[in-house]
Design a protein around this motif. Structure first.
Motif, PDB file in Angstrom:
ATOM      1  N   SER A   1     107.279  32.857   4.073  1.00  0.00           N
ATOM      2  CA  SER A   1     108.600  33.432   3.582  1.00  0.00           C
ATOM      3  C   SER A   1     109.279  32.553   2.705  1.00  0.00           C
ATOM      4  O   SER A   1     109.196  31.323   2.385  1.00  0.00           O
ATOM      5  N   VAL A   2     110.051  33.103   1.916  1.00  0.00           N
ATOM      6  CA  VAL A   2     111.019  32.642   1.053  1.00  0.00           C
ATOM      7  C   VAL A   2     112.416  32.747   1.233  1.00  0.00           C
ATOM      8  O   VAL A   2     112.824  33.961   1.230  1.00  0.00           O
ATOM      9  N   SER A   3     113.243  31.640   1.462  1.00  0.00           N
ATOM     10  CA  SER A   3     114.732  31.807   1.424  1.00  0.00           C
ATOM     11  C   SER A   3     115.400  31.655   0.256  1.00  0.00           C
ATOM     12  O   SER A   3     115.159  30.750  -0.539  1.00  0.00           O
ATOM     13  N   ILE A   4     115.947  32.593  -0.206  1.00  0.00           N
ATOM     14  CA  ILE A   4     116.837  32.720  -1.483  1.00  0.00           C
ATOM     15  C   ILE A   4     118.448  32.283  -1.408  1.00  0.00           C
ATOM     16  O   ILE A   4     118.784  32.868  -0.498  1.00  0.00           O
ATOM     17  N   SER A   5     118.720  31.285  -1.924  1.00  0.00           N
ATOM     18  CA  SER A   5     120.116  30.706  -1.872  1.00  0.00           C
ATOM     19  C   SER A   5     120.949  31.684  -2.765  1.00  0.00           C
ATOM     20  O   SER A   5     120.890  31.913  -3.826  1.00  0.00           O
ATOM     21  N   VAL A   6     122.068  32.134  -1.757  1.00  0.00           N
ATOM     22  CA  VAL A   6     122.973  33.025  -2.355  1.00  0.00           C
ATOM     23  C   VAL A   6     124.423  32.675  -2.025  1.00  0.00           C
ATOM     24  O   VAL A   6     124.373  32.652  -0.707  1.00  0.00           O
ATOM     25  N   ASP A   7     125.345  32.275  -3.121  1.00  0.00           N
ATOM     26  CA  ASP A   7     126.658  31.865  -2.277  1.00  0.00           C
ATOM     27  C   ASP A   7     127.768  32.631  -2.841  1.00  0.00           C
ATOM     28  O   ASP A   7     128.962  32.206  -2.867  1.00  0.00           O
ATOM     29  N   GLY A   8     127.667  34.035  -3.013  1.00  0.00           N
ATOM     30  CA  GLY A   8     128.716  34.413  -3.369  1.00  0.00           C
ATOM     31  C   GLY A   8     128.117  35.897  -4.361  1.00  0.00           C
ATOM     32  O   GLY A   8     127.010  35.938  -4.346  1.00  0.00           O
TER      33      GLY A   8
ATOM     34  N   ARG B   1     119.439  36.937 -11.218  1.00  0.00           N
ATOM     35  CA  ARG B   1     118.288  36.676 -11.151  1.00  0.00           C
ATOM     36  C   ARG B   1     117.722  36.362  -9.592  1.00  0.00           C
ATOM     37  O   ARG B   1     116.452  36.431  -9.395  1.00  0.00           O
ATOM     38  N   ALA B   2     118.696  35.824  -8.903  1.00  0.00           N
ATOM     39  CA  ALA B   2     118.448  35.589  -7.683  1.00  0.00           C
ATOM     40  C   ALA B   2     118.209  37.034  -6.894  1.00  0.00           C
ATOM     41  O   ALA B   2     117.253  37.183  -6.010  1.00  0.00           O
TER      42      ALA B   2
END
Length: 402
Positions: free
Chosen positions: A106-113, A130-131
């Protein structure tokens, strides 16, 4: 207290292709003396022998290390779950296929807004797009995706839209954690929640958790999100182990978790400061020996009640909570045992017509995982708390109206 190594978070390199304003490790260039491929593969063998269940590869940005896929394959071949955490900027279709072939679970993608809100925090224009592309590329390659987000004054107004995005892209989980003043976040104090803000944050998280569950996604709190307010069981239940009560049970650094820095330094938690929490290095000691004997890792296996102070020293939940997240307390005050990011604490202050305000008094030295020192000011509450989005840079920001 018994210990079972469940989860290892391994900083493969400090090199990074983003410039996040909240980055605790100040990631940019690789560390001096990062482990060689042979040394990294020996680490994998040691972790497998210790019975580790999951190894999460992080950075910096893990994929910037040339041998990351070889290390991931070794983790998977050793019978451990291999996961990754990424900002997603360079997760192309080819890289996603490489992750699949390497056995990444699994890959966790960082999204902050959404849009500009994310880009401002991540320090690179276009990083949000890109995310989002990374979600698509990984799903196309057959790699399950999840998300992780910073909770702060910038991201708060976008939380509903973020959940919509994750549901749209088939994420199976969403981890949230409070931004705290470590590393570069010390330079953005206006991003950080004040303790009183938690009175708004936690009801919102509970609402999101219900909506996420209905959509087949688990929203789960990081260790600095809690504690013991009316939504505790609703939020914490998704991470409770079989037979456990669904509430926070104290810091798990050195009990269930282990952190590795790219140069071989070993900590009980990857978020903890380097100074004061590194128990040894894989180049000079076995990981098992450090895990079993280093006081920097075993502090949670001792009676910690005597180190509690401030509000936490007299709290009703002190024997269970033990001051909450050690990382959060330490980066605010330079020592464990008094965590200002606590829902129960904010509610008790409200009952008394009071609020706490965190004020910075000193900055860190600019090294990875550095922190300064803050003080708590207790003052009269200023009426009801509410928020509304305001059109500032970034595009929307939590505006607290008293």
């Amino acid at each position: 207290m018994g210990t079972t190594l469940r989860h290892v978070v391994w900083e493969l390199t400090l090199a990074c292709d983003l410039a996040c304003g909240h980055c605790g490790s100040r990631a940019a260039k690789k560390r001096e003396g990062e482990l060689s491929t042979a040394e990294a593969l020996d680490v994998v063998a040691q972790l497998a022998q210790m019975g580790a269940r999951e190894v999460s590869l992080i950075g910096g940005e893990a994929y910037l290390r040339a041998d990351w896929a070889e290390i991931a394959r070794a983790i998977s071949d050793a019978g451990m779950i291999c996961s990754m955490v990424t900002g997603g900027r360079g997760f192309t279709k080819e890289l996603a296929r490489t992750a699949k072939a390497a056995g990444v679970d699994s890959v966790s993608i960082s999204v902050d807004g959404i849009g500009d809100t994310h880009d401002v925090q991540r320090g690179v224009v276009g990083s949000f797009e890109r995310a989002v592309n990374a979600f698509e590329n990984l799903r196309e390659a057959g790699v399950p995706v999840s998300a992780n987000s910073q909770l702060n004054r910038l991201s708060f107004p976008d939380l509903d839209a973020m959940l919509d995005l994750f549901l749209q892209h088939g994420a199976h989980a969403w981890q949230v954690a409070m931004t705290v003043p470590m590393g570069r976040a010390q330079e953005h104090t206006d991003w950080l929640f004040q303790p009183e803000d938690l009175l708004l944050v936690f009801p919102k998280l509970a609402e999101l958790a219900r909506r996420a569950k209905a959509g087949g996604l688990r929203l789960f709190p990081g260790n600095n999100v809690g504690y013991f307010g009316p939504h505790e069981q609703e939020l914490r239940g998704v991470v409770a182990q079989p037979g456990e009560v669904a509430h926070f049970q104290g810091c798990h650094a050195g009990i269930a978790g282990l952190g590795l820095e790219a140069d071989g330094a070993v900590k009980g938690c990857p978020s903890l400061p380097t100074a004061g929490y590194v128990g040894g290095n894989v180049r000079t000691q076995s990981i098992a020996s450090i895990w079993q004997n280093a006081s920097e890792l075993t502090f949670n296996r001792q009676d910690r009640l005597t180190e509690l102070w401030g509000f936490c020293g007299d709290c009703y939940y002190r024997t269970i909570c033990k001051g909450g997240c050690s990382w959060t307390a330490h980066v605010f005050f330079g020592r464990r045992g008094n965590n200002p990011y606590c829902h129960h604490r904010a509610l008790k202050m409200k009952e008394q017509g009071l609020r706490e305000r965190l004020v910075p008094v000193a900055l860190g030295d600019g090294s990875p995982f550095d922190h300064g020192e803050w003080e708590v000011v207790v003052e009269a509450a200023q009426g009801e708390l509410s928020w509304q989005p305001s059109r500032v840079t970034p595009r929307r920001r939590l505006s607290l109206l008293r």
